[in-house]
Design a protein around this motif. Structure first.
Motif, PDB file in Angstrom:
ATOM      1  N   ARG A 134    -133.666  77.460-100.756  1.00 56.91           N
ATOM      2  CA  ARG A 134    -134.334  78.677-101.187  1.00 56.91           C
ATOM      3  C   ARG A 134    -133.567  79.310-102.279  1.00 56.91           C
ATOM      4  O   ARG A 134    -132.308  79.793-102.048  1.00 56.91           O
ATOM      5  N   LEU A 135    -134.163  79.641-103.433  1.00 55.55           N
ATOM      6  CA  LEU A 135    -133.442  80.262-104.547  1.00 55.55           C
ATOM      7  C   LEU A 135    -133.795  81.636-104.467  1.00 55.55           C
ATOM      8  O   LEU A 135    -135.078  81.889-104.565  1.00 55.55           O
ATOM      9  N   PRO A 136    -132.939  82.767-104.331  1.00 55.15           N
ATOM     10  CA  PRO A 136    -133.332  84.049-104.629  1.00 55.15           C
ATOM     11  C   PRO A 136    -133.967  84.733-105.810  1.00 55.15           C
ATOM     12  O   PRO A 136    -133.501  85.742-106.226  1.00 55.15           O
ATOM     13  N   VAL A 137    -134.796  83.878-106.221  1.00 52.98           N
ATOM     14  CA  VAL A 137    -135.449  84.219-107.732  1.00 52.98           C
ATOM     15  C   VAL A 137    -136.676  84.045-107.652  1.00 52.98           C
ATOM     16  O   VAL A 137    -137.042  82.816-107.520  1.00 52.98           O
ATOM     17  N   GLY A 138    -137.781  84.952-107.800  1.00 51.74           N
ATOM     18  CA  GLY A 138    -139.259  84.909-107.630  1.00 51.74           C
ATOM     19  C   GLY A 138    -139.772  85.531-109.021  1.00 51.74           C
ATOM     20  O   GLY A 138    -139.236  85.792-109.665  1.00 51.74           O
ATOM     21  N   SER A 139    -141.335  85.464-108.752  1.00 53.44           N
ATOM     22  CA  SER A 139    -142.008  86.097-109.958  1.00 53.44           C
ATOM     23  C   SER A 139    -141.530  87.490-109.982  1.00 53.44           C
ATOM     24  O   SER A 139    -141.674  88.100-111.029  1.00 53.44           O
ATOM     25  N   ALA A 140    -141.041  88.219-108.975  1.00 51.07           N
ATOM     26  CA  ALA A 140    -140.888  89.549-109.088  1.00 51.07           C
ATOM     27  C   ALA A 140    -139.584  89.828-110.049  1.00 51.07           C
ATOM     28  O   ALA A 140    -139.513  90.752-110.589  1.00 51.07           O
ATOM     29  N   HIS A 141    -138.773  88.870-110.250  1.00 55.74           N
ATOM     30  CA  HIS A 141    -137.791  88.805-111.190  1.00 55.74           C
ATOM     31  C   HIS A 141    -138.170  88.467-112.511  1.00 55.74           C
ATOM     32  O   HIS A 141    -137.024  88.559-113.404  1.00 55.74           O
ATOM     33  N   ASP A 142    -139.259  88.135-112.638  1.00 55.61           N
ATOM     34  CA  ASP A 142    -139.768  87.895-114.223  1.00 55.61           C
ATOM     35  C   ASP A 142    -139.379  89.149-115.124  1.00 55.61           C
ATOM     36  O   ASP A 142    -139.520  90.368-114.679  1.00 55.61           O
TER      37      ASP A 142
END
Length: 420
Positions: free
Chosen positions: A35-43
């Motif tokens: 699990r990497l703590p970067v998702g679409s909210a970080h775009d």
């Protein structure tokens, strides 16, 4: 640093900050979830779709292999691949036979440490993302979910992150702005800090730790900066869709944070509210009045906080009554549960805990989620014991001060806005 998190489970923090949660389990297979703590909210603002397109791009070659050779390497091991991009995290999941664990973990490391990122593949991936967005237009519930997040969790104007108001596929404007240089820079956010590797296998703990240290050595630190999920209570919004045959209703309300002492009490209450054919929402909305074929509520965790998310789909003429009944059931929660509701909900939640840990893949995902969200591994035995010790009086004491209806944000989609 080594922490024994639960019987049979270990959590290690490796050099650089990567946390590894391992649980030994007898059997011929393995499963891991990174699990990497970067998702679409970080775009980045104006580049919505970065996380989703990048995740697809990573699989177009890595470790000196082109896309076909990399896929052949996975197929040669006979492993199953999972994962994907969510609002707050990107996951890489693999399961297979125990002997292939080193090879599978090496391939996952190649994706993140040694990706090819061939430029000629990028236009194709962006076009596929556009097709996903076009498909979204044909799914009213999915469109409603995006609009509900936009209304309930608006992006702070000063934030560099696009936030929660778009799907992983991005937006048409954001996809138009994507380029290779920007996505390669976005990849630098992926790293050891805040990342969690959950692994289930029949292996010696020391060997597993050494394998993780050796395979992921040299991974950059990355960036674990979170995206604020500031909830806007009491909002009302309607998304017109003159051609829709149904009116879709979304209700978002405050809940309980995962590390709050009332988390399990809240989970029991939500199960009583929406945990099957005996639940309050199913009975009041569907069985008693026949207002909606689909209705339910579930917990959502964003920004380390918990929220209640409810959905119902109804005919346009009965949508106002459906919304009224849904909100009335939320408003009834502070009065507490009956003894029968409590025992039924607690038994259902206990069963979901037990059966949810049966597969190695599900357990590996639970390990990463536990460490990332709860800060530690929770064993099945511990959760069962906590649920068994939970009393009706404790749940009702919590509910007496919990009034989600008073702070609910309502978003609807359909021919006309349902007015109460």
């Amino acid at each position: 640093m080594t922490t024994v998190a639960a019987p049979g489970a270990h959590v290690w923090t490796l050099e650089g900050g990567l946390r590894v949660a391992f649980e030994r389990r007898k059997g011929p297979g393995f499963a891991f979830d990174l699990r990497l703590p970067v998702g679409s909210a970080h775009d980045p603002v104006g580049r919505e779709g970065s996380a989703g397109v990048l995740e697809e791009w990573l699989y177009k070659g890595a470790g000196g292999r082109d896309a076909r050779a990399f896929q052949d390497a996975l197929d040669d091991l006979g492993v199953r691949r999972g994962g994907g991009v969510g609002p707050e995290a990107t996951r890489v999941g693999v399961s297979g036979l125990a002997a292939d664990l080193p090879g599978a973990l090496t391939l996952a490391a190649d994706l993140l440490l040694r990706p090819a990122l061939p430029g000629e593949e990028l236009p194709v991936l962006v076009d596929l993302a556009r097709q996903d967005l076009e498909g979204l237009e044909d799914s009213p519930p999915d469109r409603l979910a995006v609009e509900a997040r936009r209304v309930a969790f608006p992006r702070p104007p000063e934030s560099p992150f696009a936030g929660f108001a778009h799907p992983a596929s991005g937006t048409p404007e954001g996809l138009a702005n994507l380029d290779a240089a920007g996505l390669r820079a976005f990849l630098d956010r992926y790293g050891t800090r805040g990342s969690v590797l959950g692994l289930v296998a029949d292996a010696e703990p020391g060997e597993v730790r050494a394998l993780a240290e050796r395979t992921l050595a040299g991974w950059r630190p990355g960036d674990e900066g979170g995206v604020p999920a500031e909830f806007r209570p009491g909002e009302r919004a309607h998304l017109p869709d003159p051609d829709a045959e149904q009116t879709h209703i979304s209700v978002t309300a405050p809940g309980v944070a995962p590390r709050d002492g009332h988390w399990l009490a809240w989970q029991v209450a939500l199960t009583a509210l929406s945990g099957g054919s005996a639940s309050r929402l199913f009975h009041a909305v569907r069985e008693e009045r026949g207002l909606a074929y689909q209705v339910g509520a579930s917990p959502v965790v964003l920004g380390g906080r918990g929220f209640l998310a409810a959905y119902a789909g109804s005919t346009p003429d009965r949508a106002p009554e459906t919304l009224a009944v849904l909100l009335a059931e939320l408003a009834r929660l502070p009065a507490g549960l009956t003894e029968a509701e409590f025992h039924r909900a607690r038994a259902g939640l206990t069963a979901s805990v037990v059966f949810g840990a049966e597969s190695a893949r599900a357990r590996a995902t639970s390990l990463t989620r536990d460490v990332a969200v709860f800060g530690r591994v929770r064993s099945v035995a511990e959760l069962r014991a906590q649920l068994a010790a939970l009393t009706l009086d404790e749940v009702n004491a919590f509910l007496a001060g919990y009034d989600p209806a008073a702070h609910a944000t309502v978003v609807t989609l359909g021919p006309q806005e349902p007015r109460l």
